[in-house]
Design a protein around this motif. Structure first.
Motif, PDB file in Angstrom:
ATOM      1  N   SER A 100       4.737   5.960  -2.185  1.00 46.64           N
ATOM      2  CA  SER A 100       5.952   6.863  -1.498  1.00 46.64           C
ATOM      3  C   SER A 100       7.253   6.592  -1.977  1.00 46.64           C
ATOM      4  CB  SER A 100       5.738   6.519  -0.044  1.00 46.64           C
ATOM      5  OG  SER A 100       5.849   5.166   0.192  1.00 46.64           O
ATOM      6  N   TYR A 101       7.468   5.569  -2.891  1.00 48.96           N
ATOM      7  CA  TYR A 101       8.808   5.187  -3.097  1.00 48.96           C
ATOM      8  C   TYR A 101       9.036   5.859  -4.654  1.00 48.96           C
ATOM      9  CZ  TYR A 101       9.071   1.724   0.363  1.00 48.96           C
ATOM     10  OH  TYR A 101       9.031   1.173   1.552  1.00 48.96           O
ATOM     11  N   SER A 108      13.420   4.515  -1.091  1.00 54.36           N
ATOM     12  CA  SER A 108      12.644   5.502   0.017  1.00 54.36           C
ATOM     13  C   SER A 108      13.043   6.595  -0.262  1.00 54.36           C
ATOM     14  CB  SER A 108      12.716   4.930   1.308  1.00 54.36           C
ATOM     15  OG  SER A 108      14.282   4.911   1.526  1.00 54.36           O
ATOM     16  N   ARG A 146       0.591  -1.448  -0.033  1.00 51.87           N
ATOM     17  CA  ARG A 146       0.046  -0.003  -0.153  1.00 51.87           C
ATOM     18  C   ARG A 146       0.782   1.362  -0.111  1.00 51.87           C
ATOM     19  NH1 ARG A 146      -3.771  -1.053   4.982  1.00 51.87           N
ATOM     20  NH2 ARG A 146      -2.188  -1.809   6.020  1.00 51.87           N
ATOM     21  N   THR A 147       2.224   1.201   0.272  1.00 55.01           N
ATOM     22  CA  THR A 147       2.944   2.410   0.189  1.00 55.01           C
ATOM     23  C   THR A 147       3.643   2.557  -1.086  1.00 55.01           C
ATOM     24  OG1 THR A 147       4.753   1.048   1.138  1.00 55.01           O
ATOM     25  CG2 THR A 147       3.183   1.816   2.632  1.00 55.01           C
ATOM     26  N   ASN A 176       5.411   9.872  -5.387  1.00 53.28           N
ATOM     27  CA  ASN A 176       3.959  10.460  -5.350  1.00 53.28           C
ATOM     28  C   ASN A 176       3.573  10.556  -6.856  1.00 53.28           C
ATOM     29  OD1 ASN A 176       3.806  10.216  -2.551  1.00 53.28           O
ATOM     30  ND2 ASN A 176       5.084  11.488  -2.591  1.00 53.28           N
TER      31      ASN A 176
END
Length: 127
Positions: free
Chosen positions: A31-32, A101, A27-28, A54
């Motif tokens: 963000s990477y 990240s 789900r992230t 994003n």
């Protein structure tokens, strides 16, 4: 945790095109920053392209592919793409998708800095 699976590789003649896809789980994903690397036989893994996290508003390309390759992302589908045009025999390599990240898309990446990797997809360009 992010899992990455590349697809879309294959055999193509010089001057042709391919689109690589990288499917991401987690789900992230948005963000990477997402990065494509490649590794030719008997050569070190090298940076190809990066797209920012994003919105993906920022990208950066290796000089060897600038103007021929385009990286893009679709966060709704958890996908990253690499459109490769005007392919050359020297583009032959295993192409890897990676997640970083560090969210910026304006600087190249080193392989050692990536958090997650796919297993790669082979692209062969015949002359």
């Amino acid at each position: 945790q992010v899992q990455l699976v590349e697809s879309g590789g294959g055999l193509v003649q010089a001057g042709g095109s391919l689109r690589l896809s990288c499917a991401a789980s987690g789900r992230t994903f948005s963000s990477y920053a997402m990065v494509w690397f490649r590794q030719a036989p008997d050569k070190e893994r090298e940076f190809v392209a990066v797209i920012s996290a994003n919105t993906g508003s920022s990208t950066y390309y290796a000089n060897s592919v600038k103007g021929r390759f385009t990286i893009s992302r679709d966060n709704a589908k958890n996908m990253v793409y690499l459109q490769m045009n005007s392919l050359k025999p020297e583009d032959t390599a295993v192409y890897y998708c990676a997640a970083d990240s560090w969210p910026t898309g304006s600087v190249p990446r080193r392989p050692g800095g990536m958090e997650y990797w796919g297993k790669g997809t082979l692209v062969t360009v015949s002359s």
